[in-house]
Design an enzyme around this catalytic site. Structure first.
Site, PDB file in Angstrom:
ATOM      1  N   ARG A  50     -14.043 -10.534   7.277  1.00 25.86           N
ATOM      2  CA  ARG A  50     -13.848  -9.383   7.701  1.00 25.86           C
ATOM      3  C   ARG A  50     -14.967  -9.121   8.617  1.00 25.86           C
ATOM      4  O   ARG A  50     -14.594  -8.641  10.031  1.00 25.86           O
ATOM      5  CB  ARG A  50     -14.645  -8.603   6.860  1.00 25.86           C
ATOM      6  CG  ARG A  50     -15.996  -7.851   6.150  1.00 25.86           C
ATOM      7  CD  ARG A  50     -16.889  -7.051   5.433  1.00 25.86           C
ATOM      8  NE  ARG A  50     -17.786  -6.530   5.732  1.00 25.86           N
ATOM      9  CZ  ARG A  50     -19.304  -7.874   6.102  1.00 25.86           C
ATOM     10  NH1 ARG A  50     -19.155  -9.041   5.353  1.00 25.86           N
ATOM     11  NH2 ARG A  50     -20.326  -6.459   6.071  1.00 25.86           N
ATOM     12  N   ARG A  90      -4.310  -0.055  -9.510  1.00 23.84           N
ATOM     13  CA  ARG A  90      -3.684  -0.229 -10.804  1.00 23.84           C
ATOM     14  C   ARG A  90      -3.679  -2.009 -11.570  1.00 23.84           C
ATOM     15  O   ARG A  90      -3.807  -2.324 -12.261  1.00 23.84           O
ATOM     16  CB  ARG A  90      -2.064  -0.643 -10.234  1.00 23.84           C
ATOM     17  CG  ARG A  90      -1.384   1.261 -10.542  1.00 23.84           C
ATOM     18  CD  ARG A  90      -0.305   1.263  -9.655  1.00 23.84           C
ATOM     19  NE  ARG A  90      -0.106   2.749  -9.962  1.00 23.84           N
ATOM     20  CZ  ARG A  90       1.336   3.020  -8.577  1.00 23.84           C
ATOM     21  NH1 ARG A  90       1.085   2.392  -7.817  1.00 23.84           N
ATOM     22  NH2 ARG A  90       1.333   4.190  -8.626  1.00 23.84           N
TER      23      ARG A  90
END
EC number: 4.4.1.20
Length: 150
Positions: A104, A31
């Site tokens: 990460r 979105r």
């Protein structure tokens, strides 16, 4: 029976909820960056969130299998603790990857270590299960001498 696997069940449910959280983050990123399904490419910010979720999903079956085998055949508490460490590292991995690919790495290595430890516990538990009873008793006796708190 339920008491013997309650910790494993709790860690499993926590893992399922974490997977749901990761999926919701992809929906939110879709979105925010206007990336409609079935597209899986877009701005780097979206792609990092998407890849983090996919990577976590790819390893989830391996995690579940080793968690349960280690918990049933080695020690439920040890497996559950490793499972919690793995899930926490995966959460940090997801959050880090969403910010930058470099962030990460440390959590990725931590989760890999936890997963390999679960593999080792599962293998040791199965090995002990299939050993003849006399040999198993002798090895467990020596282990208890070396590790009295276990």
């Amino acid at each position: 029976m339920k008491d013997e696997v309650a910790l494993l069940a709790a860690v499993t449910l926590l893992g399922v909820l974490l997977q749901a959280y990761f999926s919701l983050q992809v929906i939110s990123a879709r979105r925010a960056f206007r990336v409609s399904p079935p597209l899986t490419t877009g701005p780097p910010e979206f792609e990092r969130v998407y890849r983090a979720q996919v990577n976590c999903s790819e390893y989830f079956p391996l995690f579940l299998a080793t968690l349960w085998v280690a918990g049933i055949f080695f020690h439920e508490g040890a497996a559950a603790l490793c499972g919690l460490v793995y899930l926490f590292a995966r959460l940090r991995y997801f959050q880090g990857y969403a910010r930058s690919a470099q962030l990460r790495l440390a959590p990725l290595y931590a989760s890999a270590r936890a997963l390999w430890l679960l593999v080792a516990l599962a293998a040791l538990g199965l090995l002990a299960h299939f050993l003849p009873a006399a040999l198993r008793a002798a090895l467990l006796g020596r282990l208890r001498t070396l590790l009295p708190w276990a």
